[in-house]
Design a protein around this motif. Sequence first.
Motif, PDB file in Angstrom:
ATOM      1  N   THR A 188       6.805  24.600  38.874  1.00  0.00           N
ATOM      2  CA  THR A 188       8.195  24.216  39.149  1.00  0.00           C
ATOM      3  C   THR A 188       8.258  23.314  40.371  1.00  0.00           C
ATOM      4  O   THR A 188       8.956  22.292  40.377  1.00  0.00           O
ATOM      5  CB  THR A 188       9.062  25.466  39.362  1.00  0.00           C
ATOM      6  OG1 THR A 188       9.049  26.258  38.169  1.00  0.00           O
ATOM      7  CG2 THR A 188      10.501  25.079  39.675  1.00  0.00           C
ATOM      8  N   GLY A 189       7.496  23.673  41.411  1.00  0.00           N
ATOM      9  CA  GLY A 189       7.469  22.843  42.608  1.00  0.00           C
ATOM     10  C   GLY A 189       6.889  21.461  42.340  1.00  0.00           C
ATOM     11  O   GLY A 189       7.403  20.458  42.847  1.00  0.00           O
TER      12      GLY A 189
ATOM     13  N   PRO B  25      13.924  12.735  35.849  1.00  0.00           N
ATOM     14  CA  PRO B  25      14.450  13.961  36.448  1.00  0.00           C
ATOM     15  C   PRO B  25      13.761  15.204  35.899  1.00  0.00           C
ATOM     16  O   PRO B  25      13.394  15.247  34.729  1.00  0.00           O
ATOM     17  CB  PRO B  25      15.938  13.937  36.061  1.00  0.00           C
ATOM     18  CG  PRO B  25      16.002  13.061  34.854  1.00  0.00           C
ATOM     19  CD  PRO B  25      14.944  12.023  35.053  1.00  0.00           C
ATOM     20  N   PRO B  26      13.551  16.204  36.753  1.00  0.00           N
ATOM     21  CA  PRO B  26      12.879  17.419  36.302  1.00  0.00           C
ATOM     22  C   PRO B  26      13.711  18.184  35.276  1.00  0.00           C
ATOM     23  O   PRO B  26      14.936  18.180  35.328  1.00  0.00           O
ATOM     24  CB  PRO B  26      12.717  18.235  37.589  1.00  0.00           C
ATOM     25  CG  PRO B  26      13.783  17.727  38.507  1.00  0.00           C
ATOM     26  CD  PRO B  26      13.945  16.270  38.168  1.00  0.00           C
TER      27      PRO B  26
ATOM     28  N   THR C 295      12.912  21.739  34.259  1.00  0.00           N
ATOM     29  CA  THR C 295      12.052  22.914  34.319  1.00  0.00           C
ATOM     30  C   THR C 295      12.350  23.916  33.212  1.00  0.00           C
ATOM     31  O   THR C 295      11.501  24.733  32.876  1.00  0.00           O
ATOM     32  CB  THR C 295      12.197  23.622  35.677  1.00  0.00           C
ATOM     33  OG1 THR C 295      13.580  23.911  35.919  1.00  0.00           O
ATOM     34  CG2 THR C 295      11.664  22.748  36.801  1.00  0.00           C
ATOM     35  N   GLU C 296      13.521  23.835  32.606  1.00  0.00           N
ATOM     36  CA  GLU C 296      13.842  24.780  31.539  1.00  0.00           C
ATOM     37  C   GLU C 296      13.084  24.486  30.254  1.00  0.00           C
ATOM     38  O   GLU C 296      13.066  25.309  29.336  1.00  0.00           O
ATOM     39  CB  GLU C 296      15.352  24.774  31.261  1.00  0.00           C
ATOM     40  CG  GLU C 296      15.897  23.517  30.609  1.00  0.00           C
ATOM     41  CD  GLU C 296      16.204  22.397  31.583  1.00  0.00           C
ATOM     42  OE1 GLU C 296      16.774  21.378  31.170  1.00  0.00           O
ATOM     43  OE2 GLU C 296      15.865  22.547  32.786  1.00  0.00           O
ATOM     44  N   THR C 297      12.432  23.335  30.175  1.00  0.00           N
ATOM     45  CA  THR C 297      11.742  22.968  28.933  1.00  0.00           C
ATOM     46  C   THR C 297      10.245  23.216  28.973  1.00  0.00           C
ATOM     47  O   THR C 297       9.574  23.063  27.958  1.00  0.00           O
ATOM     48  CB  THR C 297      11.956  21.467  28.630  1.00  0.00           C
ATOM     49  OG1 THR C 297      11.254  20.688  29.610  1.00  0.00           O
ATOM     50  CG2 THR C 297      13.414  21.107  28.616  1.00  0.00           C
ATOM     51  N   PHE C 298       9.691  23.601  30.154  1.00  0.00           N
ATOM     52  CA  PHE C 298       8.238  23.562  30.236  1.00  0.00           C
ATOM     53  C   PHE C 298       7.568  24.819  29.715  1.00  0.00           C
ATOM     54  O   PHE C 298       6.348  24.860  29.597  1.00  0.00           O
ATOM     55  CB  PHE C 298       7.772  23.225  31.662  1.00  0.00           C
ATOM     56  CG  PHE C 298       7.855  24.343  32.673  1.00  0.00           C
ATOM     57  CD1 PHE C 298       6.900  25.342  32.692  1.00  0.00           C
ATOM     58  CD2 PHE C 298       8.855  24.364  33.633  1.00  0.00           C
ATOM     59  CE1 PHE C 298       6.937  26.350  33.639  1.00  0.00           C
ATOM     60  CE2 PHE C 298       8.902  25.358  34.576  1.00  0.00           C
ATOM     61  CZ  PHE C 298       7.946  26.353  34.587  1.00  0.00           C
ATOM     62  N   SER C 299       8.310  25.848  29.390  1.00  0.00           N
ATOM     63  CA  SER C 299       7.677  27.076  28.926  1.00  0.00           C
ATOM     64  C   SER C 299       8.101  27.404  27.504  1.00  0.00           C
ATOM     65  O   SER C 299       9.288  27.488  27.201  1.00  0.00           O
ATOM     66  CB  SER C 299       8.042  28.240  29.850  1.00  0.00           C
ATOM     67  OG  SER C 299       7.398  29.428  29.451  1.00  0.00           O
TER      68      SER C 299
ATOM     69  N   ALA D 259       3.296  16.506  27.993  1.00  0.00           N
ATOM     70  CA  ALA D 259       4.452  17.164  27.402  1.00  0.00           C
ATOM     71  C   ALA D 259       3.992  18.557  26.923  1.00  0.00           C
ATOM     72  O   ALA D 259       2.851  18.740  26.522  1.00  0.00           O
ATOM     73  CB  ALA D 259       4.966  16.347  26.212  1.00  0.00           C
ATOM     74  N   PHE D 260       4.838  19.546  27.016  1.00  0.00           N
ATOM     75  CA  PHE D 260       6.258  19.427  27.254  1.00  0.00           C
ATOM     76  C   PHE D 260       6.628  19.910  28.656  1.00  0.00           C
ATOM     77  O   PHE D 260       7.810  20.154  28.948  1.00  0.00           O
ATOM     78  CB  PHE D 260       7.034  20.218  26.198  1.00  0.00           C
ATOM     79  CG  PHE D 260       6.736  19.728  24.799  1.00  0.00           C
ATOM     80  CD1 PHE D 260       7.237  18.508  24.373  1.00  0.00           C
ATOM     81  CD2 PHE D 260       5.903  20.434  23.963  1.00  0.00           C
ATOM     82  CE1 PHE D 260       6.942  18.033  23.102  1.00  0.00           C
ATOM     83  CE2 PHE D 260       5.607  19.952  22.697  1.00  0.00           C
ATOM     84  CZ  PHE D 260       6.127  18.757  22.259  1.00  0.00           C
ATOM     85  N   ILE D 261       5.601  20.068  29.517  1.00  0.00           N
ATOM     86  CA  ILE D 261       5.908  20.382  30.914  1.00  0.00           C
ATOM     87  C   ILE D 261       6.716  19.231  31.504  1.00  0.00           C
ATOM     88  O   ILE D 261       7.697  19.424  32.205  1.00  0.00           O
ATOM     89  CB  ILE D 261       4.611  20.620  31.706  1.00  0.00           C
ATOM     90  CG1 ILE D 261       3.832  21.781  31.095  1.00  0.00           C
ATOM     91  CG2 ILE D 261       4.919  20.899  33.176  1.00  0.00           C
ATOM     92  CD1 ILE D 261       2.478  22.013  31.740  1.00  0.00           C
ATOM     93  N   TRP D 262       6.267  18.009  31.218  1.00  0.00           N
ATOM     94  CA  TRP D 262       7.043  16.811  31.532  1.00  0.00           C
ATOM     95  C   TRP D 262       7.460  16.207  30.186  1.00  0.00           C
ATOM     96  O   TRP D 262       6.627  15.638  29.466  1.00  0.00           O
ATOM     97  CB  TRP D 262       6.196  15.819  32.320  1.00  0.00           C
ATOM     98  CG  TRP D 262       6.011  16.180  33.758  1.00  0.00           C
ATOM     99  CD1 TRP D 262       6.795  15.797  34.813  1.00  0.00           C
ATOM    100  CD2 TRP D 262       4.966  16.977  34.330  1.00  0.00           C
ATOM    101  NE1 TRP D 262       6.304  16.306  35.993  1.00  0.00           N
ATOM    102  CE2 TRP D 262       5.180  17.038  35.727  1.00  0.00           C
ATOM    103  CE3 TRP D 262       3.867  17.668  33.802  1.00  0.00           C
ATOM    104  CZ2 TRP D 262       4.349  17.748  36.595  1.00  0.00           C
ATOM    105  CZ3 TRP D 262       3.031  18.366  34.658  1.00  0.00           C
ATOM    106  CH2 TRP D 262       3.277  18.403  36.030  1.00  0.00           C
TER     107      TRP D 262
END
Length: 336
Positions: A39-40, A51-52, A54-58, A273-276
Amino acid sequence: MKDGMFVFDAAVHCQDFSNGQIKDGSDGRRVRILREQLTGFINLTGRRGPPPETETFSNPDLDWGVDMLFGKADTDMACACSVPLFSHWRAGLGPVELSHALAQKDPKRIVLTGGVDPAYHGLGPALKEMERQVHELGAVSFKFYQYQSRGCSWRADDRDIAYPLWEKAIELGVKMVQFHKGFPLELGPVEAFKPNDIQYAAADFPELNFGIHHLGDPYVDETISIASRFENIYLILPLWFNQYYLQPWKMLQRLGEALLYVGSDRICYGSEAFIWPHVQTYIDTLANLEMPEELQERYGYPEITREMKKNILGKAFARGMGIDIEAKKRELGLVA
């Protein structure tokens, strides 16, 4: 395709950082630490980049993921990569079954990279699991994360524990094995992820290709030096693109070194993807990338040509994986 260039994403992940992944008997500390670290890092790269989210990376929705790759981006093929980190995760950080489920959403476009660990599971079970993942799940490659916990790690040049893996890969028709190098996840020691152990393996198995992810950061110079001497070592670029927006000159120097000493025919695009999840942004960035004249003059880096971009965006990884890119274009209806 992007401006007539075939796009093959070498690094797409369906990772699960949720508390439901915490292994029985574990306090979950390592799972939470990695979630906080990522997340950091997402927020850090988002300062100047996309833009981040973070709700999509897991554990992403798979239909959403396919749309991000092929509906909203110019991706033509993608590699769903498992992450075989098991020590604190119930099913592995990037569960192979979840990666397989993504591949099944569009099997013509998405190939599966499986994952095993001979130190954690034992060599015999790891070899059997390689067979299962190829024969039952359709894996065409394997990715390795070589450190699980203190006292549970292995090297790619270990004749007893690693060489049987490479022999099995060749037996199964696998053309490339891949490695997470650099960037230790959660609290693993960075020295466990040096690229040095790839050298003897690459020398002793010239018929097998070895992919190194992340340019081995922080061992970037060592990684490029090693790849320059072995024609069966490929450099796979996930995180390079994500860091580019934050540190463009530093990333251009890294790419320039790789182009100068290795060449574009063994450098491969990967979005992480899909962390980014901003896949099209990364494709556009590479398609329009130029090497500043100042860096060309100061360090001798080459100008980035269209042919180099073709290699990096898709041709290099397809070659390393043993995939006929022209046949795939015909299969996907990308040529008249």
